[in-house]
Design an enzyme around this catalytic site. Structure first.
Site, PDB file in Angstrom:
ATOM      1  N   ASP A 150       1.000  -1.224  -0.089  1.00 31.72           N
ATOM      2  CA  ASP A 150       0.065   0.033   0.014  1.00 31.72           C
ATOM      3  C   ASP A 150       1.055   1.369  -0.106  1.00 31.72           C
ATOM      4  O   ASP A 150       1.965   1.172   0.092  1.00 31.72           O
ATOM      5  CB  ASP A 150      -0.686  -0.106   1.101  1.00 31.72           C
ATOM      6  CG  ASP A 150      -1.910   1.034   1.237  1.00 31.72           C
ATOM      7  OD1 ASP A 150      -2.320   1.561   0.146  1.00 31.72           O
ATOM      8  OD2 ASP A 150      -2.305   1.453   2.418  1.00 31.72           O
ATOM      9  N   GLU A 165       2.602   4.883  -4.054  1.00 37.33           N
ATOM     10  CA  GLU A 165       2.730   5.965  -5.183  1.00 37.33           C
ATOM     11  C   GLU A 165       3.978   6.608  -5.452  1.00 37.33           C
ATOM     12  O   GLU A 165       4.240   6.819  -6.402  1.00 37.33           O
ATOM     13  CB  GLU A 165       1.415   6.947  -4.916  1.00 37.33           C
ATOM     14  CG  GLU A 165       0.004   6.409  -5.076  1.00 37.33           C
ATOM     15  CD  GLU A 165      -0.355   5.428  -4.000  1.00 37.33           C
ATOM     16  OE1 GLU A 165       0.212   5.373  -2.940  1.00 37.33           O
ATOM     17  OE2 GLU A 165      -0.979   4.438  -4.365  1.00 37.33           O
ATOM     18  N   ASP A 213      -8.816   3.765  -1.901  1.00 39.13           N
ATOM     19  CA  ASP A 213      -9.670   4.268  -0.958  1.00 39.13           C
ATOM     20  C   ASP A 213     -10.907   5.070  -1.505  1.00 39.13           C
ATOM     21  O   ASP A 213     -11.556   6.249  -1.814  1.00 39.13           O
ATOM     22  CB  ASP A 213      -9.252   5.407  -0.386  1.00 39.13           C
ATOM     23  CG  ASP A 213      -7.854   4.518   0.525  1.00 39.13           C
ATOM     24  OD1 ASP A 213      -7.801   3.684   0.778  1.00 39.13           O
ATOM     25  OD2 ASP A 213      -6.995   5.470   1.216  1.00 39.13           O
TER      26      ASP A 213
HETATM   27  C1  GLC Z   1      -4.544   3.184   2.867  1.00 40.99           C
HETATM   28  C2  GLC Z   1      -5.062   2.161   2.078  1.00 40.99           C
HETATM   29  C3  GLC Z   1      -6.014   1.391   2.782  1.00 40.99           C
HETATM   30  C4  GLC Z   1      -5.388   0.939   3.980  1.00 40.99           C
HETATM   31  C5  GLC Z   1      -4.942   2.059   4.896  1.00 40.99           C
HETATM   32  C6  GLC Z   1      -4.181   1.884   6.566  1.00 40.99           C
HETATM   33  O1  GLC Z   1      -5.474   4.141   2.979  1.00 40.99           O
HETATM   34  O2  GLC Z   1      -5.625   2.286   1.037  1.00 40.99           O
HETATM   35  O3  GLC Z   1      -6.405   0.110   2.086  1.00 40.99           O
HETATM   36  O4  GLC Z   1      -6.472   0.392   4.907  1.00 40.99           O
HETATM   37  O5  GLC Z   1      -3.997   2.891   4.089  1.00 40.99           O
HETATM   38  O6  GLC Z   1      -3.064   1.036   6.196  1.00 40.99           O
END
Ligand code: GLC
Length: 801
Positions: A407, A410, A485
């Site tokens: 995650d 980017e 998200d």
């Molecule tokens: C980001 C991710 C999400 C995750 C969060 C905490 O917002 O996109 O899926 O739960 O981080 O790790």
């Protein structure tokens, strides 16, 4: 910051006259008298690569997107000099390059019709600020021409009339039209006169695409640096364009383990261990199938990657084993930001080995993410990827984690206006050192690649499972993805549907959304509708931020639980069908979801449809996207279709109303299809399957279906230990023949097929298996026209009157 409005820009420079050309095996070089060189490579008969330099020489040819396994080779390559142009002919295409200005025109070699033509063609603007050029291309766009693709753009499928940017961006609670978001996939398919071609602009800088927005008859694309370097891919079938693009940028290196196609439950965050266990036990108690449980950032010690919070998870290895004994595979999150902490071994190793990204003048790239201040490994360095992949040894080999979720890659940085690294950050780019302007769009991809290498190595001989948020073209080789998200709204259900389809037509089929919505909380009705769509997405996971309440299937009310259970069960029944379609994707690059335009581009009615799609080869799906609906209008593509719920047959090529109360959504099966089904299991491998159901949908005519099977994990299938069954159905008014052809060395465990005949227009009078008549009593033919037969048959012949 260069805000480029492509064509009206002053300062554009154009190629002048061609003064020389040279041929080198499969590549032609055209040089103009102002030092522009066009390097044109015939990759395949239907794939041409165009590369331009303005200085007479090219940079080193390097791409993260193009796979070394891409098919190459052509049957014909001729070049002729004509009065005004050079003419290059392959068995599929004829390409003219104009001597006057290097403009390119491409024709179909069969009917000599124009497919694609440069408007201004290649041109550029010098970049005073950064050096190099802003490279641009413009093409003529025709009325009636349509455009599709570009990864995860949350807008209608047909991109005509819109402009987009590719710059992977952390986009919490994005909405319809937000651009750019998490992915950069600079590939689109154009559809002109019902013929499809693709353009893949392999440039990792910030790129832009304008589909007749700025000027009605012009489509253009440009980048803030690097080379004009694009591939032209001819179909004329859209499915072939996508398959050829996927061939170039790579198919997944292996099938996923079958469990990864089951249901996944996730939340930010399940902790401590007792909460995780409560959730998993509840699935088993309520008999809702589920294969994977996720641990979000709170399993770590202070958000330090590769550590555990020992208060909440005192013995991860034991817990993971206990979960596994109950059929749950544990998937954990790993982010790129490494906490600045001199007592933290991962930080120390990376620091000692000089693995972190640095700013132009020397300091480390420091940015805030969950752990506070972090440094970030430079995943564009082979040594860093190798080091990173080794970090997974303990998690995967020792603790037994089965999947890793990447995650924030980017890369996302908090509390800064541009949400990511500044442009001046330096990257290794595998020997082509550059700034973040060039490396940004591939950073997440290279992280996912390193993670994939680690999980693959330590999971061996099992298959790896990795999921990423950021991606550039080619990331599909390594992992699956989700759409980031989103929000628990009806509009986001619409977006999720579009994004899964668009990703599939952008070469990345293994995708899904946070079911139910990540931010905010869905109503039971919205959650139900989202599950009903999600069972048809290759990646099937519920995830939510947890800030607004729970989002497990039992959170709402008993009716919701019951409906959701039924749908998840259907997903598990359809696993062999889904797995077969995954196999076709891995083998041939065929998208697992087919938007109607991809399914039937000849019918112009499909060109602007967004909601309906084909799941695999034969199942038509249309989600319900509004509250309180009891059905909806939808477009049924041409051909005969069985309503999945009622077996009623409808003829397509038109829009119609379809009933769908809260228990159903419109689902249709193509006449002639044979849909394989497993029995319901609580998780993949729970039971030994001894009978597979074949739902046979009668057609007066012919249709073929396939069923792929193997050990559901491991690599033996690559050595021929798979079983591929092709079923050829031929239906007439008083008989039905199903011929089976079998390939591969694997003997699937099941022994029998239960054949369910749908829509048979006659009463069965006689049945022959491999030319031998079988007494009807032996076949246990029920009133519902089902019969049980040995799986080894070659021909099943049913007679009737
Ligand atoms: C980001 C991710 C999400 C995750 C969060 C905490 O917002 O996109 O899926 O739960 O981080 O790790």
């Amino acid at each position: 910051m260069i805000v480029n409005t492509e064509l009206e820009q002053k300062g554009n420079i154009f190629p002048s006259k061609i003064i020389a050309y040279k041929k080198d095996v499969d590549t032609l070089y055209f040089t103009t008298d102002n030092d522009v060189v066009l390097e044109m490579t015939i990759v395949r008969d239907s794939v041409l690569r165009f590369r331009y330099t303005t200085t007479g020489t090219f940079e080193k040819d390097f791409s993260y997107a193009i796979t070394k396994y891409a098919s190459k080779g052509y049957n014909l390559l001729e070049i002729e000099e004509e009065a005004e142009s050079y003419k290059i002919t392959t068995s599929k295409l004829i390409c003219h390059i104009k001597k006057e200005n290097l403009q390119v025109l491409i024709f179909d070699a069969k009917d000599h019709k124009l497919i694609n033509e440069d408007e201004l063609g290649f041109h550029w603007e010098e970049s005073y600020e950064y050096g190099g050029n802003i490279v641009k291309m413009s093409k003529t766009s025709h009325d009636g021409e349509s455009y599709y693709g570009l990864g995860d753009k949350p807008v209608e499928l047909n991109l005509k009339g819109k402009r987009f940017e590719n710059w992977v961006t952390d986009s919490y609670a994005f909405g319809k039209g937000t651009d750019p978001i998490y992915k950069a996939i600079p590939f689109y398919t154009g559809l002109k006169d019902k013929k499809a071609y693709g353009i893949f602009f392999d440039n990792t800088f910030r790129t832009y695409f304008d589909f007749s927005q700025e000027r009605r008859n012009v489509t253009s694309f440009w980048a803030q640096g690097g080379e004009m370097n694009y591939y032209f891919i001819y179909g004329p079938q859209m499915e072939d364009v996508v398959a050829n693009y996927t061939d170039l940028t790579g198919k997944p290196h292996q099938l996923p383990p079958l469990w990864a196609l089951g249901f996944h439950q996730c939340k930010w965050s399940y902790y401590p261990e007792s909460t995780v266990k409560e959730v998993t036990s509840k699935f088993r108690e309520l008999k809702i199938p589920c294969d994977a449980i996720y641990l979000d950032i709170d399993y770590m010690d202070g958000f330090r990657c590769f550590t555990w919070d020992k208060n909440h998870f005192p013995d991860p290895k034991r817990m993971v084993k206990e979960l596994a004994d109950d059929g749950f595979k544990t998937v954990v999150i790993i982010d790129p930001g490494i906490k600045v902490d001199k007592d933290y071994w991962v930080f120390k190793e990376a620091l000692d080995n000089d693995y972190f990204c640095k700013r132009a003048d020397g300091p480390y790239m420091k940015g805030k993410v969950w752990p506070g201040e972090c440094y970030f490994p430079d995943f564009t360095h082979r040594k860093v990827r190798e080091w990173w992949s080794d970090l997974f040894r303990d998690l995967v080999e020792n603790i037994g984690v089965r999947g890793v979720w990447n995650d924030m890659n980017e890369p996302a940085v908090m509390e800064v206006p541009n949400k990511t690294f500044p442009d001046d950050v330096r990257h290794e780019y595998d020997g082509n050192r550059c700034s973040h302007r060039k490396a940004h769009n591939v950073y997440g991809m290279q992280m996912a690649r390193a993670t994939y290498q680690g999980v693959k190595k330590f999971a061996y001989p099992k298959r790896p499972f990795v999921i990423t948020r950021a991606a550039y073209s080619g990331t599909q080789r390594y992992c699956s993805t989700w759409t980031g998200d989103n929000v628990a709204t009806w509009e986001h259900l619409w977006i999720a549907n579009i994004q899964a389809q668009r990703m599939a037509m952008s070469g990345f089929s293994f995708a899904g959304s946070d079911i139910g919505g990540f931010a905010e909380q869905p109503s039971g009705e919205l959650f139900t509708r989202w599950i009903q769509l999600g069972i048809f997405h290759p990646f099937f996971r519920v995830h939510s931020s947890g800030d607004h309440g729970n989002q497990e299937p039992w959170t709402f009310d008993e009716d919701v639980t019951d409906i959701v259970r039924k749908w998840i069960e259907l997903r598990y029944q359809l696993l062999p069908y889904l797995y077969t379609s995954f196999w076709k994707y891995v083998e041939e690059g065929i998208p697992m979801l087919k938007s109607l335009v991809l399914f039937d581009q000849e019918d112009v009615h499909t060109h602007y449809r967004s909601d309906e799609f084909i799941f695999g080869d034969h199942i038509l799906v249309c989600p319900i996207l509004e509250p309180n609906a009891r059905g909806r209008r939808m477009f049924i593509p041409r051909g005969d279709w069985f309503n999945f719920w009622t077996d009623q047959i409808v003829s397509g090529g038109k829009e119609m109303w379809v009933d769908a109360d809260i228990e159903t959504i419109p689902v249709f099966v193509k006449a002639g299809a044979i849909i394989p089904k497993y029995p319901v299991q609580q998780y993949v491998g729970e039971i030994d399957i001894d009978e597979v159901t074949l739902d046979v949908y009668f057609k007066n005519g012919k249709e073929s279906s396939t069923l792929f099977d193997d050990a559901h994990d491991g690599y033996d299938y690559k050595k021929g230990r798979y079983s591929l069954r092709t079923f050829k159905l031929t239906g007439k008014s008083d008989e039905l023949i199903i011929q089976q052809h079998k390939e591969g060395k694997y003997d699937a465990g099941y022994q029998r097929f239960k054949i369910n005949l749908h829509g048979l227009p006659f009463t069965i009078t006689k049945v022959q298996i491999d030319n031998e008549e079988i007494p009807l009593s032996e076949l246990k033919i029920n009133g519902d026209n089902s019969m049980i037969i040995d799986k080894g048959f070659s021909e099943l012949h049913i007679f009737g009157k």
